[in-house]
Design an enzyme around this catalytic site. Structure first.
Site, PDB file in Angstrom:
ATOM      1  N   LYS A 200       0.860  -1.184   0.000  1.00  0.00           N
ATOM      2  CA  LYS A 200       0.000   0.000   0.000  1.00  0.00           C
ATOM      3  C   LYS A 200       0.895   1.232   0.000  1.00  0.00           C
ATOM      4  O   LYS A 200       1.673   1.457   0.923  1.00  0.00           O
ATOM      5  CB  LYS A 200      -0.922   0.015   1.221  1.00  0.00           C
ATOM      6  CG  LYS A 200      -1.865   1.209   1.259  1.00  0.00           C
ATOM      7  CD  LYS A 200      -2.769   1.158   2.484  1.00  0.00           C
ATOM      8  CE  LYS A 200      -3.708   2.346   2.539  1.00  0.00           C
ATOM      9  NZ  LYS A 200      -4.583   2.311   3.731  1.00  0.00           N
ATOM     10  N   LYS A 254      -2.130  -1.491  -3.754  1.00  0.00           N
ATOM     11  CA  LYS A 254      -2.979  -0.295  -3.725  1.00  0.00           C
ATOM     12  C   LYS A 254      -2.098   0.944  -3.829  1.00  0.00           C
ATOM     13  O   LYS A 254      -1.101   1.021  -3.099  1.00  0.00           O
ATOM     14  CB  LYS A 254      -3.788  -0.279  -2.422  1.00  0.00           C
ATOM     15  CG  LYS A 254      -4.736   0.900  -2.275  1.00  0.00           C
ATOM     16  CD  LYS A 254      -5.459   0.850  -0.924  1.00  0.00           C
ATOM     17  CE  LYS A 254      -6.423   2.029  -0.794  1.00  0.00           C
ATOM     18  NZ  LYS A 254      -7.090   2.059   0.522  1.00  0.00           N
ATOM     19  N   TYR A 319     -15.172   0.888  -7.353  1.00  0.00           N
ATOM     20  CA  TYR A 319     -16.452   1.565  -7.150  1.00  0.00           C
ATOM     21  C   TYR A 319     -17.356   1.421  -8.361  1.00  0.00           C
ATOM     22  O   TYR A 319     -18.552   1.697  -8.271  1.00  0.00           O
ATOM     23  CB  TYR A 319     -16.212   3.047  -6.825  1.00  0.00           C
ATOM     24  CG  TYR A 319     -15.334   3.237  -5.610  1.00  0.00           C
ATOM     25  CD1 TYR A 319     -15.852   3.076  -4.323  1.00  0.00           C
ATOM     26  CD2 TYR A 319     -13.977   3.537  -5.740  1.00  0.00           C
ATOM     27  CE1 TYR A 319     -15.041   3.216  -3.206  1.00  0.00           C
ATOM     28  CE2 TYR A 319     -13.163   3.680  -4.626  1.00  0.00           C
ATOM     29  CZ  TYR A 319     -13.692   3.519  -3.367  1.00  0.00           C
ATOM     30  OH  TYR A 319     -12.899   3.638  -2.262  1.00  0.00           O
TER      31      TYR A 319
END
Length: 330
Positions: A200, A254, A319
């Site tokens: 990340k 990410k 999303y």
């Protein structure tokens, strides 16, 4: 040896739709998608998020409705993120350990109403701290590793007891995966998966997410002492190796599209399930391009998601999950 032109014409297999489908090297399905959802207090609540056009915060009952929608679309899993009220935030993030907090109520409601969909829960303290960091901070503002891990262990158990299927530590503290795995085993949660946010990065692409969980404006300093430097790739492989050695069932990279090289290297090196998060800034950029008339949403959504699969992803948090699932079903 391979043939040469004109005996070999690579366009030959592209000449017809059926042939292109037959020769496709990667296939995207709704089962490859994880849908991130933001949970807020109230009943019958939908709060549109200005920096994430088309994305809302939902009350628990409305999140259950989204879970039914996801199941019907063939989406495999939901990822939950709470928008904790300011008055429930504190320096120690104690609300994360409340068995009746927003996250736990949402988990229980989904698993009761839609037991056949997976629920992934975020483990980190930033939705609960008054200072916006993922862990506990000392007097100098430094995020303390070992003290934070002790809280993350209890947060993980809290979520597992509520019914979470996948615990996903996103905090980037050293050593937390092994200690969480051991605690889950001791507590009887032998089939609760761990998806480690292994690589990340301290990215500029997270801004709209911080609006969604209510931490924009709270963060004091930045997260560069625990999230990864975007300049580093070898370090990502070391992070992944450590998390796998500690018991991670899968790993995450990410953000997503700017880090497809990391996804590919992780997949090639470790041959384990790798996931990527197409983060809020990536989503917002696509929507901004669509709003400006510079792109076709449907084509961009499917192309970017297919790029994750091509790079080696087992699945993608996006999303656009519901929209993509509808396109794939058409």
């Amino acid at each position: 040896m391979t043939a040469a032109y004109p005996a070999l014409r690579l366009r030959r297999t592209r000449a017809h739709g059926w042939s292109r489908r037959l020769h496709a090297e990667n296939v995207l399905t709704a089962a490859d998608l994880i849908w991130p959802l933001f949970v807020t207090e109230g009943q019958g609540v939908e709060e549109p998020i200005a920096t994430l056009p088309g994305v809302s915060r939902w009350s628990v009952d409305a999140v259950v409705a989204r879970a039914r929608e996801a199941r019907d679309l063939g989406i495999a899993c939901l990822a939950l993120f709470p928008n904790t009220q300011r008055e429930r935030r504190s320096d120690d993030g104690a609300e994360a350990l409340n068995p009746d907090n927003l996250m736990c109520r949402a988990i229980r409601a989904i698993k009761e109403a839609v037991p056949d969909i997976g629920v992934l829960t975020d483990v980190a303290l930033d939705p609960y701290t008054a200072h916006g960091h993922d862990g506990l901070v000392d007097a100098n503002g430094y995020v303390m590793n070992d003290a934070t891990v002790e809280v993350l262990i209890e947060q993980s158990l809290n979520q597992a007891r509520a019914g979470a299927d996948i615990i996903a530590p996103s905090d980037m503290m050293d050593g937390r995966v092994g200690l969480i795995r051991s605690a889950l085993e001791r507590d009887g949660h032998i089939n609760v998966q761990l998806m480690a946010y292994a690589a990340k990065y301290a990215s500029a692409f997270y801004g709209p997410f911080r609006d969604a969980v209510g931490s924009r404006g709270l963060l004091k300093g930045d997260k560069t002492t625990y999230q990864m430097d975007p300049a580093n790739a070898e370090e990502a492989l070391r992070e992944v190796a450590l998390d796998l050695a500690e018991g991670a069932d899968s790993v995450m990279v990410k953000p997503g599209l700017p880090y497809l090289d990391i996804v590919r290297r992780v997949k090639d090196r470790f041959e384990v399930p790798v996931f990527a998060y197409q983060v809020s800034g990536e989503y917002a950029m696509i929507e901004a391009a669509v709003a400006a008339g510079a792109a076709d949403r449907d084509a961009m959504v499917l192309e970017t998601l297919l790029a994750f699969k091509r790079a080696g992803c087992s699945g993608v948090l996006t999303y656009h999950a519901a929209h993509a699932a509808r396109l794939l079903a058409a």
